[in-house]
Write a protein that holds these residues in place. Structure first.
Motif: not given
Length: 390
Positions: A199-200, A203, A208
């Motif tokens: 998840r980290n 994000r 990205r």
């Protein structure tokens, strides 16, 4: 109650529910849950590669095998003699787990020069060779893998506490804790760590960058994203996740054989991503649980389902494993037709539907009851008909 508070309450409720099964359910459901946890960890890794970085891999089973056999070899002590001799380093199980994850990452890094230059279908065909090479090595490297018969998996231990059946009399709330009950909580911690890390990553800046690379390589290059390096990094990270999932799977099985890590397993992981939803950590979790738990449910309730028989049953009918594959094959088709975003898109649609309903209700309240005219003698701007005619 605002949205963030509801989300926190949902997380707390989910954690509490996941802590309760060892106190109430039997060994069958605990082992099924452990299989699902191992699949979740590995599926998250493949989701990072396929959903976030846009790369296709058909060799995920190979890296699960590296993690499973790597942990077993690192943790086991040498045993047997002659042709049945099995080697091992005898490391502490925790170090063996870390070493197995690193070994899977190294295997992915060795393949990264290829994965960094190939895309989509071409990478899928290239990774397909890993599964066949892995099967050949697993069957013939008898001293490490045990050959066709496989080898037993050493139990996990942490600071002297064994996550296996032990005679230490551990009882919690009147429930004696055996190996599966103890391993359940270890699997929960490993799965939670894998989920938080992914998840980290998604994000953060690497996520990205991989998303930009997936959407448009030209646009990503303009923004300064090195395509080959990020593809290779995504493949390496995905391999490490597969290694961790393979080690947990080995601990749940307690004995591993080469046939477990064949091409069918790789296809199952692709089905997990499609059913759950590409590009989402939650989608990988949902798809992994669905595909992993379904065959065990059909096996457990085979005697209560029409046309389905338990494995090895002399009665005519469809074997539970085959029935499970037909069902999630049908789920694949239905997902592609009606839910292109996978199961996770159902949760994403609920807020949008709520906003549409609220907007519709507000519009209905503002609209006069008789359309443009609120009454027989009054126009929409509030002037009476008599004033217009005079």
């Amino acid at each position: 109650m605002d949205r963030s508070t509801r989300r926190r309450l949902a997380v707390v409720g989910t954690v509490v529910l996941l802590l309760l099964p060892p106190l109430y359910v039997d060994a069958f459901w605990l082992q099924t849950g452990l299989f699902a946890m191992a699949a979740v960890v590995a599926a998250i890794g493949l989701g990072l590669l396929a959903g976030t970085a846009g790369q296709l891999s058909l060799g995920h089973a190979f890296f699960l095998a590296v993690g499973a056999y790597g942990y077993t070899w690192f943790a086991a002590s040498p045993s047997g003699t002659g042709d049945r001799a099995l080697s091992g380093l005898g490391l502490p199980p925790v170090l063996a787990l870390v070493a197995a994850v690193v070994l899977a990452g190294l295997a992915g890094a060795l393949f990264s020069p290829i994965s960094g230059r190939l895309r989509s279908m071409y990478l899928g065909v290239a990774t397909l060779a890993l599964v066949f090479i892995g099967q050949h090595v697993l069957v013939n490297a008898h001293g490490v893998t045990g050959g066709f018969n496989g080898r037993s998996v050493p139990p996990m231990e942490l600071f002297g506490f064994s996550f296996a059946d032990a005679d230490d009399g551990l009882v919690i709330l009147g429930v004696p804790f055996g190996g599966l009950e103890r391993l359940w909580y270890f699997g929960l911690v490993l799965t939670a760590a894998a989920w938080l890390a992914a998840r980290n990553l998604v994000r953060g800046r690497p996520g990205r960058a991989m998303g930009a690379l997936r959407d448009s390589e030209v646009a990503a290059a303009v923004m300064g994203v090195p395509a080959a390096r990020f593809r290779a990094a995504a493949f390496t990270v995905s391999s490490m996740y597969a290694g961790a999932g393979g080690a947990l799977l080995a601990l749940a099985y307690q004995r591993i054989v080469p046939d477990t890590f064949g091409l069918v397993l790789s296809m199952d992981f692709l089905a997990m991503l499609v059913i759950g939803g590409l590009g989402s950590v939650g989608g990988a979790v949902a798809g992994a649980v669905f595909v992993t738990v379904l065959p065990h449910l059909l096996t457990h309730f085979a005697d209560q389902l029409p046309l389905v028989v338990a494995p090895g049953s002399p009665e005519p009918g469809l074997a539970s494993v085959d029935a499970a594959r037909f069902l999630y094959g049908a789920a694949l088709v239905l997902t592609l037709l009606f839910l292109p975003g996978g199961l996770v898109s159902l949760a994403q649609r609920r807020p949008a539907l709520s906003r549409i309903r609220r907007a519709w209700r507000a519009t209905v309240r503002r609209t006069p009851p008789h359309g443009p005219e609120s009454s027989a003698g009054e126009t929409a701007d509030g002037n009476t008909l008599k004033e217009h005619t005079s």
